[in-house]
Scaffold this motif. Sequence first.
Motif, PDB file in Angstrom:
ATOM      1  N   ILE A   1      -0.554 -10.953  -1.439  1.00  0.00           N
ATOM      2  CA  ILE A   1       0.174  -9.790  -1.950  1.00  0.00           C
ATOM      3  C   ILE A   1      -0.415  -8.556  -1.277  1.00  0.00           C
ATOM      4  N   SER A   2       0.462  -7.783  -0.661  1.00  0.00           N
ATOM      5  CA  SER A   2       0.039  -6.574   0.047  1.00  0.00           C
ATOM      6  C   SER A   2       0.761  -5.384  -0.556  1.00  0.00           C
ATOM      7  N   LEU A   3      -0.004  -4.370  -0.985  1.00  0.00           N
ATOM      8  CA  LEU A   3       0.555  -3.188  -1.627  1.00  0.00           C
ATOM      9  C   LEU A   3       0.040  -1.918  -0.954  1.00  0.00           C
TER      10      LEU A   3
ATOM     11  N   THR B   1      -9.506  -3.808  -2.343  1.00  0.00           N
ATOM     12  CA  THR B   1      -8.944  -2.608  -2.957  1.00  0.00           C
ATOM     13  C   THR B   1     -10.077  -1.621  -3.175  1.00  0.00           C
ATOM     14  N   GLN B   2      -9.731  -0.409  -3.581  1.00  0.00           N
ATOM     15  CA  GLN B   2     -10.765   0.579  -3.877  1.00  0.00           C
ATOM     16  C   GLN B   2     -11.570   0.159  -5.098  1.00  0.00           C
ATOM     17  N   VAL B   3     -10.925  -0.500  -6.055  1.00  0.00           N
ATOM     18  CA  VAL B   3     -11.587  -0.863  -7.303  1.00  0.00           C
ATOM     19  C   VAL B   3     -12.281  -2.215  -7.224  1.00  0.00           C
ATOM     20  N   LEU B   4     -11.640  -3.178  -6.578  1.00  0.00           N
ATOM     21  CA  LEU B   4     -12.146  -4.542  -6.579  1.00  0.00           C
ATOM     22  C   LEU B   4     -12.150  -5.101  -5.162  1.00  0.00           C
TER      23      LEU B   4
ATOM     24  N   ALA C   1      -1.478   7.941   2.469  1.00  0.00           N
ATOM     25  CA  ALA C   1      -2.717   8.031   1.699  1.00  0.00           C
ATOM     26  C   ALA C   1      -3.688   6.969   2.229  1.00  0.00           C
ATOM     27  N   ILE C   2      -4.971   7.270   2.174  1.00  0.00           N
ATOM     28  CA  ILE C   2      -5.945   6.334   2.752  1.00  0.00           C
ATOM     29  C   ILE C   2      -6.654   5.481   1.709  1.00  0.00           C
ATOM     30  N   ASP C   3      -6.378   5.677   0.432  1.00  0.00           N
ATOM     31  CA  ASP C   3      -7.155   4.952  -0.568  1.00  0.00           C
ATOM     32  C   ASP C   3      -6.310   4.210  -1.600  1.00  0.00           C
TER      33      ASP C   3
END
Length: 155
Positions: free
Chosen positions: A130-132, A59-62, A138-140
């Motif tokens: 899990i895919s979100l 993910t962008q955060v983790l 959006a790319i991010d």
Amino acid sequence: MTAVRPRPRFVSSAALAAALLCATSACSSSTSAESAERSEQKTTWEEPAAYTYTLTSTTQVLAGTFRVKVRDGTVTEAVGTDADSRRQIQELPDQVPTIGELLKRLNQARSDNADTAEAEYAADGHPVRISLDWDKNAIDDEALYVISAYEPSAD
């Protein structure tokens, strides 16, 4: 003047290709519908009081792979297994989720009509993937969580 004889008409290759495409898409749409139905199923799995698991997150955060211990719905220990995940543990120690939190994110994405909110489950009902993706344009905002080495604990 030359006489023109009418030739028998054959189905054009374009019409044949269209018919094949239609038949193929009909077959694949039922497969996609079955796949979507499976991914939309709610799990009957209940988060145990204590467990460990390995989370691979993109993910962008983790991002990275983490070995996680959970007790009473709270992460009690998270260890990064590579340089990036160890750095993230130091910078963002509270960002590693429990499996219950990941399921809440999945349900929230479904409630928000995200473009992608899919899960795959193990035989015992816990999620293994899990895919979100809230907006496919959006790319991010994409997130992929892979859960492995899940072990309920007696603690």
